[in-house]
Design a protein around this motif. Structure first.
Motif, PDB file in Angstrom:
ATOM      1  N   ALA A 123       0.840  -1.203   0.000  1.00  0.00           N
ATOM      2  CA  ALA A 123       0.000   0.000   0.000  1.00  0.00           C
ATOM      3  C   ALA A 123       0.878   1.258   0.000  1.00  0.00           C
ATOM      4  O   ALA A 123       0.598   2.212  -0.737  1.00  0.00           O
ATOM      5  N   LEU A 124       1.938   1.252   0.822  1.00  0.00           N
ATOM      6  CA  LEU A 124       2.857   2.387   0.855  1.00  0.00           C
ATOM      7  C   LEU A 124       3.513   2.573  -0.509  1.00  0.00           C
ATOM      8  O   LEU A 124       3.610   3.691  -1.020  1.00  0.00           O
ATOM      9  N   PHE A 125       3.949   1.482  -1.107  1.00  0.00           N
ATOM     10  CA  PHE A 125       4.601   1.545  -2.415  1.00  0.00           C
ATOM     11  C   PHE A 125       3.667   2.150  -3.458  1.00  0.00           C
ATOM     12  O   PHE A 125       4.049   3.041  -4.215  1.00  0.00           O
ATOM     13  N   GLY A 126       2.428   1.678  -3.484  1.00  0.00           N
ATOM     14  CA  GLY A 126       1.445   2.228  -4.416  1.00  0.00           C
ATOM     15  C   GLY A 126       1.245   3.720  -4.200  1.00  0.00           C
ATOM     16  O   GLY A 126       1.197   4.500  -5.162  1.00  0.00           O
ATOM     17  N   ALA A 127       1.163   4.141  -2.932  1.00  0.00           N
ATOM     18  CA  ALA A 127       0.984   5.564  -2.618  1.00  0.00           C
ATOM     19  C   ALA A 127       2.213   6.373  -3.033  1.00  0.00           C
ATOM     20  O   ALA A 127       2.088   7.485  -3.566  1.00  0.00           O
ATOM     21  N   LEU A 128       3.406   5.826  -2.797  1.00  0.00           N
ATOM     22  CA  LEU A 128       4.641   6.525  -3.188  1.00  0.00           C
ATOM     23  C   LEU A 128       4.741   6.668  -4.708  1.00  0.00           C
ATOM     24  O   LEU A 128       5.179   7.708  -5.207  1.00  0.00           O
ATOM     25  N   LEU A 129       4.347   5.623  -5.423  1.00  0.00           N
ATOM     26  CA  LEU A 129       4.362   5.696  -6.885  1.00  0.00           C
ATOM     27  C   LEU A 129       3.389   6.762  -7.381  1.00  0.00           C
ATOM     28  O   LEU A 129       3.717   7.543  -8.284  1.00  0.00           O
ATOM     29  N   THR A 130       2.198   6.792  -6.790  1.00  0.00           N
ATOM     30  CA  THR A 130       1.195   7.791  -7.172  1.00  0.00           C
ATOM     31  C   THR A 130       1.723   9.198  -6.922  1.00  0.00           C
ATOM     32  O   THR A 130       1.620  10.079  -7.794  1.00  0.00           O
ATOM     33  N   LYS A 131       2.299   9.398  -5.738  1.00  0.00           N
ATOM     34  CA  LYS A 131       2.826  10.717  -5.388  1.00  0.00           C
ATOM     35  C   LYS A 131       3.971  11.120  -6.310  1.00  0.00           C
ATOM     36  O   LYS A 131       4.016  12.241  -6.828  1.00  0.00           O
ATOM     37  N   ARG A 132       4.888  10.190  -6.547  1.00  0.00           N
ATOM     38  CA  ARG A 132       6.053  10.500  -7.379  1.00  0.00           C
ATOM     39  C   ARG A 132       5.642  10.809  -8.816  1.00  0.00           C
ATOM     40  O   ARG A 132       6.162  11.732  -9.437  1.00  0.00           O
ATOM     41  N   SER A 133       4.726  10.019  -9.352  1.00  0.00           N
ATOM     42  CA  SER A 133       4.314  10.262 -10.740  1.00  0.00           C
ATOM     43  C   SER A 133       3.537  11.573 -10.851  1.00  0.00           C
ATOM     44  O   SER A 133       3.656  12.271 -11.860  1.00  0.00           O
ATOM     45  N   ALA A 134       2.778  11.944  -9.814  1.00  0.00           N
ATOM     46  CA  ALA A 134       2.058  13.223  -9.834  1.00  0.00           C
ATOM     47  C   ALA A 134       3.037  14.396  -9.745  1.00  0.00           C
ATOM     48  O   ALA A 134       2.825  15.433 -10.363  1.00  0.00           O
ATOM     49  N   THR A 135       4.117  14.211  -8.999  1.00  0.00           N
ATOM     50  CA  THR A 135       5.097  15.280  -8.775  1.00  0.00           C
ATOM     51  C   THR A 135       6.153  15.355  -9.876  1.00  0.00           C
ATOM     52  O   THR A 135       6.468  16.438 -10.364  1.00  0.00           O
ATOM     53  N   ASN A 136       6.689  14.197 -10.260  1.00  0.00           N
ATOM     54  CA  ASN A 136       7.839  14.158 -11.176  1.00  0.00           C
ATOM     55  C   ASN A 136       7.520  13.658 -12.575  1.00  0.00           C
ATOM     56  O   ASN A 136       8.351  13.772 -13.462  1.00  0.00           O
ATOM     57  N   GLY A 137       6.395  12.998 -12.757  1.00  0.00           N
ATOM     58  CA  GLY A 137       6.060  12.416 -14.051  1.00  0.00           C
ATOM     59  C   GLY A 137       5.998  10.901 -13.973  1.00  0.00           C
ATOM     60  O   GLY A 137       6.289  10.298 -12.933  1.00  0.00           O
ATOM     61  N   ARG A 138       5.650  10.292 -15.072  1.00  0.00           N
ATOM     62  CA  ARG A 138       5.478   8.830 -15.135  1.00  0.00           C
ATOM     63  C   ARG A 138       6.730   8.092 -14.724  1.00  0.00           C
ATOM     64  O   ARG A 138       7.840   8.558 -14.934  1.00  0.00           O
TER      65      ARG A 138
ATOM     66  N   LEU B  93       4.109 -11.168  -8.211  1.00  0.00           N
ATOM     67  CA  LEU B  93       4.087 -10.136  -9.246  1.00  0.00           C
ATOM     68  C   LEU B  93       2.664  -9.697  -9.573  1.00  0.00           C
ATOM     69  O   LEU B  93       2.409  -8.516  -9.797  1.00  0.00           O
ATOM     70  N   VAL B  94       1.739 -10.656  -9.597  1.00  0.00           N
ATOM     71  CA  VAL B  94       0.334 -10.317  -9.841  1.00  0.00           C
ATOM     72  C   VAL B  94      -0.173  -9.423  -8.713  1.00  0.00           C
ATOM     73  O   VAL B  94      -0.845  -8.411  -8.956  1.00  0.00           O
ATOM     74  N   LYS B  95       0.190  -9.756  -7.480  1.00  0.00           N
ATOM     75  CA  LYS B  95      -0.223  -8.943  -6.336  1.00  0.00           C
ATOM     76  C   LYS B  95       0.402  -7.548  -6.413  1.00  0.00           C
ATOM     77  O   LYS B  95      -0.281  -6.539  -6.216  1.00  0.00           O
ATOM     78  N   LEU B  96       1.701  -7.490  -6.715  1.00  0.00           N
ATOM     79  CA  LEU B  96       2.388  -6.201  -6.849  1.00  0.00           C
ATOM     80  C   LEU B  96       1.724  -5.344  -7.913  1.00  0.00           C
ATOM     81  O   LEU B  96       1.456  -4.161  -7.691  1.00  0.00           O
ATOM     82  N   ALA B  97       1.444  -5.948  -9.057  1.00  0.00           N
ATOM     83  CA  ALA B  97       0.848  -5.204 -10.172  1.00  0.00           C
ATOM     84  C   ALA B  97      -0.489  -4.588  -9.786  1.00  0.00           C
ATOM     85  O   ALA B  97      -0.846  -3.515 -10.278  1.00  0.00           O
ATOM     86  N   SER B  98      -1.216  -5.228  -8.875  1.00  0.00           N
ATOM     87  CA  SER B  98      -2.521  -4.690  -8.462  1.00  0.00           C
ATOM     88  C   SER B  98      -2.382  -3.401  -7.658  1.00  0.00           C
ATOM     89  O   SER B  98      -3.348  -2.655  -7.515  1.00  0.00           O
ATOM     90  N   TYR B  99      -1.200  -3.119  -7.128  1.00  0.00           N
ATOM     91  CA  TYR B  99      -0.949  -1.890  -6.363  1.00  0.00           C
ATOM     92  C   TYR B  99      -0.295  -0.790  -7.211  1.00  0.00           C
ATOM     93  O   TYR B  99      -0.139   0.331  -6.746  1.00  0.00           O
ATOM     94  N   VAL B 100       0.111  -1.142  -8.406  1.00  0.00           N
ATOM     95  CA  VAL B 100       0.794  -0.175  -9.260  1.00  0.00           C
ATOM     96  C   VAL B 100      -0.247   0.711  -9.943  1.00  0.00           C
ATOM     97  O   VAL B 100      -1.145   0.206 -10.618  1.00  0.00           O
ATOM     98  N   PRO B 101      -0.133   2.051  -9.768  1.00  0.00           N
ATOM     99  CA  PRO B 101      -1.104   2.951 -10.399  1.00  0.00           C
ATOM    100  C   PRO B 101      -1.038   2.871 -11.923  1.00  0.00           C
ATOM    101  O   PRO B 101      -0.006   2.508 -12.493  1.00  0.00           O
ATOM    102  N   PRO B 102      -2.123   3.237 -12.601  1.00  0.00           N
ATOM    103  CA  PRO B 102      -2.188   3.102 -14.059  1.00  0.00           C
ATOM    104  C   PRO B 102      -1.163   3.943 -14.822  1.00  0.00           C
ATOM    105  O   PRO B 102      -0.826   3.601 -15.949  1.00  0.00           O
ATOM    106  N   ASP B 103      -0.677   5.029 -14.234  1.00  0.00           N
ATOM    107  CA  ASP B 103       0.295   5.856 -14.941  1.00  0.00           C
ATOM    108  C   ASP B 103       1.738   5.408 -14.712  1.00  0.00           C
ATOM    109  O   ASP B 103       2.675   6.095 -15.102  1.00  0.00           O
ATOM    110  N   VAL B 104       1.925   4.246 -14.085  1.00  0.00           N
ATOM    111  CA  VAL B 104       3.245   3.652 -13.895  1.00  0.00           C
ATOM    112  C   VAL B 104       3.301   2.408 -14.777  1.00  0.00           C
ATOM    113  O   VAL B 104       2.438   1.546 -14.706  1.00  0.00           O
TER     114      VAL B 104
END
Length: 186
Positions: free
Chosen positions: A58-73, A89-100
């Motif tokens: 959950a933290l990783f997904g949130a960090l990816l969302t924040k980073r992509s919003a701030t710095n780009g894809r 990997l299937v579980k990890l992918a479910s937490y990865v935001p669509p813009d990553v």
């Protein structure tokens, strides 16, 4: 091989990924998704000490969302993924935001299928390209002189670029010996 190709693709597409590239090699000595997550989360400036795996995801997904919003894809490059970690990997992918985006290398088509990924097979090189690669990397005139031995060697190597590269380096080191021949490698 696959890794070099994936790195070239990531480099060629870096303008599309202003947020950066997070890379993980998940070969046989890999400690699984928890190790990969800890490394990636640390690289994003956070500590995961005492956190359960679902909290880390959950933290990783949130960090990816924040980073992509701030710095780009962002691009996640997962190298040499195998069947043994496909559920992770299937579980990890479910937490990865669509813009990553995720770029993954694997030897097993079932891994890509489990992730419903677009798959691209890396085929062996054409023989002429293999011969040219062998000659350019080895710098050896023997490649042009021992035509049938080179064909036999390339067949044994399956015309695979990484195998050709490794053998070319051996030819470059060994050809100085008077008794060396490419035929002797076959």
């Amino acid at each position: 091989g696959k890794t070099a190709l994936a790195l070239k693709v990531a480099d060629a597409c870096r303008e599309k990924f202003q947020g950066g590239v997070l890379w993980a090699e998940v070969a046989t000595d890999f400690g699984g998704m928890p190790e990969m997550l800890r490394a990636w989360i640390r690289s994003l400036g956070h500590d995961v000490s005492g956190m359960e795996i679902d909290e880390q995801l959950a933290l990783f997904g949130a960090l990816l969302t924040k980073r992509s919003a701030t710095n780009g894809r962002l691009l996640l490059l997962i190298d040499d993924a195998g069947e043994r970690i496909v559920k992770d990997l299937v579980k990890l992918a479910s937490y990865v935001p669509p813009d990553v985006s995720i770029l993954m290398t694997t030897r097993e088509a079932t891994v890509g299928a489990a992730l419903v990924a677009n798959q691209f097979n890396v085929e062996p090189l054409e023989r002429a390209d293999c011969r040219q690669l062998l000659e350019s990397l080895s710098g050896s005139a023997l490649v042009r002189m021992e035509v049938s031995a080179v064909d036999k060697l390339l067949s044994l190597l399956g015309d695979l670029p990484l195998a050709v590269e490794l053998v070319a380096r051996q030819i470059a080191m060994r050809e100085r010996k008077p008794e060396f021949s490419i035929e002797g490698l076959c």
